[in-house]
Every structure is written in C-alpha cells, then in structure tokens.
Motif scaffolding. Sequence first.
Motif, PDB file in Angstrom:
ATOM      1  N   ARG A   1      40.941  17.622  -8.983  1.00 38.99           N
ATOM      2  CA  ARG A   1      41.512  18.573  -8.023  1.00 38.99           C
ATOM      3  C   ARG A   1      40.427  19.188  -7.140  1.00 38.99           C
ATOM      4  N   LEU A   2      39.280  19.489  -7.748  1.00 42.57           N
ATOM      5  CA  LEU A   2      38.174  20.072  -6.978  1.00 42.57           C
ATOM      6  C   LEU A   2      37.664  19.087  -5.937  1.00 42.57           C
ATOM      7  N   ALA A   3      37.437  17.845  -6.358  1.00 45.81           N
ATOM      8  CA  ALA A   3      36.958  16.824  -5.424  1.00 45.81           C
ATOM      9  C   ALA A   3      37.991  16.572  -4.326  1.00 45.81           C
ATOM     10  N   GLY A   4      39.269  16.583  -4.697  1.00 44.72           N
ATOM     11  CA  GLY A   4      40.320  16.384  -3.703  1.00 44.72           C
ATOM     12  C   GLY A   4      40.374  17.500  -2.679  1.00 44.72           C
ATOM     13  N   THR A   5      40.141  18.730  -3.123  1.00 42.40           N
ATOM     14  CA  THR A   5      40.131  19.864  -2.204  1.00 42.40           C
ATOM     15  C   THR A   5      38.965  19.767  -1.229  1.00 42.40           C
ATOM     16  N   VAL A   6      37.790  19.389  -1.738  1.00 36.42           N
ATOM     17  CA  VAL A   6      36.623  19.214  -0.870  1.00 36.42           C
ATOM     18  C   VAL A   6      36.885  18.078   0.116  1.00 36.42           C
ATOM     19  N   PHE A   7      37.450  16.998  -0.373  1.00 37.38           N
ATOM     20  CA  PHE A   7      37.776  15.862   0.500  1.00 37.38           C
ATOM     21  C   PHE A   7      38.715  16.294   1.621  1.00 37.38           C
ATOM     22  N   PHE A   8      39.756  17.028   1.270  1.00 38.13           N
ATOM     23  CA  PHE A   8      40.716  17.465   2.289  1.00 38.13           C
ATOM     24  C   PHE A   8      40.041  18.340   3.340  1.00 38.13           C
ATOM     25  N   ALA A   9      39.287  19.343   2.893  1.00 33.13           N
ATOM     26  CA  ALA A   9      38.659  20.268   3.830  1.00 33.13           C
ATOM     27  C   ALA A   9      37.663  19.550   4.737  1.00 33.13           C
TER      28      ALA A   9
END
Length: 273
Positions: free
Chosen positions: A81-89
């Motif tokens: 989830r953390l990596a996905g949030t960074v990816f999205f931003a």
Amino acid sequence: MTSTPSPDVRRLAGGWAVLLGAWLMFAGAAQAANLEAGPGEPWWAHVGAAALLWLHIGGGTLGMISGAAALTFKKGARLHRLAGTVFFAAMFVTYLIGAGVAPFLEEGQRPNLVAGIMALYLLVTGWRTARQRETKAGIAEMAGLGIALAIAGTGAVFMQMGAASPTGTIDGSPPQAFILFTVAGVLAAGGELNVLLRRGISGTARIVRHLWRMCFSLFIASGSFFLGQMQVLPDVLRNSAFPFVAAFAPLLVMLFWLVWVRTGWRRRKTAAA
C-alpha cells in the motif's frame, strides 16, 4: 442533503489545482523542442520550466521504482500500500505535467498528449478502485467511459492519419504505435461499461480492475523511458535486449498476477464448497 467529499477526493482535487496553476503559469513560456523557456522569457519562466522538467523526470523515476516495488510486495500488505501510494503520487505529477505541457512544445506532441491523458486516466481510476471496497456505478464511471472511448477513437484516427501521411508517421510515431491507444481504450471502456451495467463490482472483479489499470499505467512510463529515451542508456544496455525487457516487464507481471488472482479465486471457491 449533500454528501461531503472524502479526504482522498479533496487531496486529489488540491493536487490538480496546484499543478494546473503551475502549468498555466510556466508551460506557455516553454515554446521549445523540450520543456525549456526561450531566450527572451523572464527569469521566472526559466525557473518554472526547469522545475516542471525536473518534477517530470524525478516523478517518473520515483514512480517506476515504487511501481516495481508495489508489484513485488505482498498484495494488500502495508509495504504494498505504501509503495502504491508513492507510485500514484509520483506518476500523477509526471503524467499531468507531460500531458499539460505537450500542446505548448514546438515539435509535434500529439501522441505524447494522448498517451499522457491515457496514463493519467488509468492511474486515477486504478488508484480510486483500490481505495474502495466496492466500486459503485456513478458519474465517475460515466465520465471514464467517455474518456476511454475518446482514447480508443483517437488511436484509430491516428493509425489512419499515419498510414495516409507522406512520412508514414504522426509526429514521428508509426501507425502501429497507436494500436496501444485503441486496445487500452477499448479495454478500459469495457471495464467502465461493466461497472455501469452491474451497478458496481467488488471482490475479484475489483482487484482485476485495479491491477490491470495500474500495471498498464506503469507500462506507459517504462515504455516511454526505456524505448523512447534509449539515448540516455549506456551502449552496453542500449545494444542489448534490456530496453525491451524492461519496457514490457509491467505487462508480463500484470499477466502473471491476473492469472494468479483468477486461479486463486477459483481455489477459494472450490475450498468453500
């Protein structure tokens, strides 16, 4: 009684507003082959154009690294989830700048403009799907259907224009390159129509929707860099199969996880019976 927008929606709207303001302020001055201000532009235009350029490059680099990490970590886990949030931003910034600046550049940028819009659309809808336990039919899905159909139609038109062009290309891109637009647009439109007709999706269907959209968005970034910017790679890598493997890796990983999700769902269903 009106509903209050969720914090995620407010943050997304805020990000759009800030970046749109930067685009309007600086992109118009960047009338060049690349994102740079002309010799006669004021100092703030040079600073702004350079800032947008480095945000675009830095966001793309961080996005590809975090996207690869998200594909590696256990799905649903904290690190995922953390990596996905960074990816999205990171990719949100990258794609918004790329799509927003493309119309202001001197060299033909029509394929890049459409690719940026497509990548941004897939990224936002894939992220939104992950944030919901159930994706319900609504205005966002109706708007998404229109965007997806427009992308698919643009791809078809570009293929025809490229084939009829004396150069055989559209702004340097061959007609075959636009198959990507049409295929992604048709798949995305089918997904939006599925949500609208079923009035919502959940479970495996929601995971599949999130998975392929995020992976395809990552593929647009990896393809743009490893195939579109091969000149920045060392000769030993540029003259090998590495750029092609790296560019298409997100699609290969996507296919693996789609099969895994589908077969895992069947195993759980059989065990429950």
